[in-house]
Write a protein that holds these residues in place. Structure first.
Motif, PDB file in Angstrom:
ATOM      1  N   ARG A  19       0.830  -1.211   0.000  1.00  0.00           N
ATOM      2  CA  ARG A  19       0.000   0.000   0.000  1.00  0.00           C
ATOM      3  C   ARG A  19       0.861   1.256   0.000  1.00  0.00           C
ATOM      4  O   ARG A  19       0.595   2.207  -0.737  1.00  0.00           O
ATOM      5  N   LEU A  20       1.877   1.264   0.848  1.00  0.00           N
ATOM      6  CA  LEU A  20       2.769   2.420   0.927  1.00  0.00           C
ATOM      7  C   LEU A  20       3.493   2.638  -0.400  1.00  0.00           C
ATOM      8  O   LEU A  20       3.618   3.763  -0.869  1.00  0.00           O
ATOM      9  N   VAL A  53       9.507  18.032  -6.564  1.00  0.00           N
ATOM     10  CA  VAL A  53       8.493  17.475  -5.663  1.00  0.00           C
ATOM     11  C   VAL A  53       8.337  15.968  -5.899  1.00  0.00           C
ATOM     12  O   VAL A  53       8.093  15.213  -4.963  1.00  0.00           O
ATOM     13  N   ALA A  54       8.495  15.514  -7.133  1.00  0.00           N
ATOM     14  CA  ALA A  54       8.396  14.087  -7.442  1.00  0.00           C
ATOM     15  C   ALA A  54       9.476  13.287  -6.731  1.00  0.00           C
ATOM     16  O   ALA A  54       9.276  12.103  -6.412  1.00  0.00           O
ATOM     17  N   LEU A  55      10.607  13.903  -6.446  1.00  0.00           N
ATOM     18  CA  LEU A  55      11.694  13.202  -5.761  1.00  0.00           C
ATOM     19  C   LEU A  55      11.370  12.917  -4.295  1.00  0.00           C
ATOM     20  O   LEU A  55      11.901  11.974  -3.722  1.00  0.00           O
ATOM     21  N   VAL A  56      10.502  13.702  -3.684  1.00  0.00           N
ATOM     22  CA  VAL A  56      10.185  13.524  -2.266  1.00  0.00           C
ATOM     23  C   VAL A  56       9.489  12.182  -2.008  1.00  0.00           C
ATOM     24  O   VAL A  56       9.977  11.387  -1.204  1.00  0.00           O
ATOM     25  N   ARG A  62      11.808   4.775  -1.189  1.00  0.00           N
ATOM     26  CA  ARG A  62      13.089   4.073  -1.202  1.00  0.00           C
ATOM     27  C   ARG A  62      13.632   3.876   0.211  1.00  0.00           C
ATOM     28  O   ARG A  62      14.160   2.830   0.559  1.00  0.00           O
ATOM     29  N   MET A  63      13.478   4.881   1.055  1.00  0.00           N
ATOM     30  CA  MET A  63      14.014   4.805   2.411  1.00  0.00           C
ATOM     31  C   MET A  63      13.105   4.017   3.358  1.00  0.00           C
ATOM     32  O   MET A  63      13.555   3.569   4.409  1.00  0.00           O
ATOM     33  N   SER A  64      11.843   3.831   3.002  1.00  0.00           N
ATOM     34  CA  SER A  64      10.891   3.192   3.908  1.00  0.00           C
ATOM     35  C   SER A  64      11.243   1.738   4.212  1.00  0.00           C
ATOM     36  O   SER A  64      10.828   1.203   5.231  1.00  0.00           O
ATOM     37  N   GLY A  65      12.005   1.097   3.374  1.00  0.00           N
ATOM     38  CA  GLY A  65      12.372  -0.297   3.607  1.00  0.00           C
ATOM     39  C   GLY A  65      13.744  -0.497   4.198  1.00  0.00           C
ATOM     40  O   GLY A  65      14.191  -1.636   4.357  1.00  0.00           O
ATOM     41  N   ASP A  66      14.418   0.580   4.561  1.00  0.00           N
ATOM     42  CA  ASP A  66      15.790   0.466   5.053  1.00  0.00           C
ATOM     43  C   ASP A  66      15.917  -0.316   6.357  1.00  0.00           C
ATOM     44  O   ASP A  66      16.964  -0.874   6.645  1.00  0.00           O
ATOM     45  N   LEU A  67      14.878  -0.366   7.165  1.00  0.00           N
ATOM     46  CA  LEU A  67      14.946  -1.071   8.439  1.00  0.00           C
ATOM     47  C   LEU A  67      14.185  -2.398   8.431  1.00  0.00           C
ATOM     48  O   LEU A  67      13.961  -2.989   9.488  1.00  0.00           O
ATOM     49  N   GLY A  80      21.970 -11.220  16.338  1.00  0.00           N
ATOM     50  CA  GLY A  80      22.091 -10.171  15.336  1.00  0.00           C
ATOM     51  C   GLY A  80      20.826 -10.033  14.517  1.00  0.00           C
ATOM     52  O   GLY A  80      20.160 -11.023  14.205  1.00  0.00           O
ATOM     53  N   VAL A  81      20.486  -8.794  14.186  1.00  0.00           N
ATOM     54  CA  VAL A  81      19.357  -8.488  13.307  1.00  0.00           C
ATOM     55  C   VAL A  81      19.927  -7.745  12.108  1.00  0.00           C
ATOM     56  O   VAL A  81      20.414  -6.624  12.246  1.00  0.00           O
ATOM     57  N   GLN A  82      19.903  -8.374  10.938  1.00  0.00           N
ATOM     58  CA  GLN A  82      20.418  -7.757   9.720  1.00  0.00           C
ATOM     59  C   GLN A  82      19.281  -7.092   8.972  1.00  0.00           C
ATOM     60  O   GLN A  82      18.298  -7.751   8.621  1.00  0.00           O
ATOM     61  N   MET A  83      19.411  -5.801   8.750  1.00  0.00           N
ATOM     62  CA  MET A  83      18.431  -5.038   7.986  1.00  0.00           C
ATOM     63  C   MET A  83      19.097  -4.562   6.696  1.00  0.00           C
ATOM     64  O   MET A  83      20.285  -4.749   6.505  1.00  0.00           O
ATOM     65  N   ARG A  84      18.344  -3.928   5.828  1.00  0.00           N
ATOM     66  CA  ARG A  84      18.883  -3.492   4.543  1.00  0.00           C
ATOM     67  C   ARG A  84      20.088  -2.569   4.704  1.00  0.00           C
ATOM     68  O   ARG A  84      21.105  -2.733   4.057  1.00  0.00           O
ATOM     69  N   ARG A  85      20.004  -1.592   5.563  1.00  0.00           N
ATOM     70  CA  ARG A  85      21.071  -0.609   5.697  1.00  0.00           C
ATOM     71  C   ARG A  85      21.712  -0.577   7.083  1.00  0.00           C
ATOM     72  O   ARG A  85      22.466   0.328   7.383  1.00  0.00           O
TER      73      ARG A  85
END
Length: 172
Positions: A19-20, A53-56, A62-67, A80-85
């Motif tokens: 959805r996001l 504005v389209a870049l926002v 793109r950043m929403s899945g970093d964790l 250990g917990v491995q996340m994307r970043r």
């Protein structure tokens, strides 16, 4: 011995991520269309603003899945917990087997309502609940939720193999 437990997205967290993604990528595409229309009309200033504005929303998506957790590792006195970043490590060597248990169906339903806002379930974050207490959430699929009590730190993790994870966590 180091053991790795994958965390595959599923359930309400996967639905919320979809959805996001639809919302944020849709907004970015809409603003790109506005930028294109403004460019065709030779309105360079508004076209550049619409492009910026389209870049926002694109960057937010793109950043929403970093964790998002990819896998959990146990061994050598660490969890250990491995996340994307990012990678988190928790010391479990001081415990005679960290206290861990599967969450009940009622606790999972409570956790889902606690972590969901606007149809999007958060996979990571710090929460406090009257039912589960204070905890840090690193989740990919709440159906596999495991509560790990490390004394001052409490974690809710979601390995694809909860029983195997709890067994590895409790073994020396």
């Amino acid at each position: 011995m180091l053991r790795r437990f994958p965390c595959t997205p599923g359930g309400s967290i996967l639905r919320g991520r979809r959805r996001l993604r639809m919302l944020l990528v849709g907004l970015a595409v809409l603003m790109l269309a506005v930028a294109l229309a403004a460019g065709v009309a030779r309105r360079i200033g508004p076209a550049l603003v619409a492009l910026a504005v389209a870049l926002v929303p694109w960057t937010a998506w793109r950043m929403s899945g970093d964790l998002d957790p990819f896998w959990l590792e146990t061994g050598d006195g660490w969890l250990g917990v491995q996340m994307r970043r990012r990678r988190e490590r928790f010391n479990i060597a001081g415990f005679t087997g960290a206290q861990g248990r599967r969450l009940t169906a009622g606790e999972i339903a409570h956790l889902e309502t606690l972590a969901t806002s606007g149809g999007v379930a958060a996979g990571t974050g710090g929460f406090e609940s009257h039912r589960l207490g204070e905890f840090d959430l690193y989740a990919s699929d709440l159906a596999h939720a495991v509560l790990v009590d490390l004394g001052e730190t409490r974690l809710i993790l979601t390995p694809d193999d909860p029983e195997g994870f709890l067994e590895a966590l409790s073994s020396p």
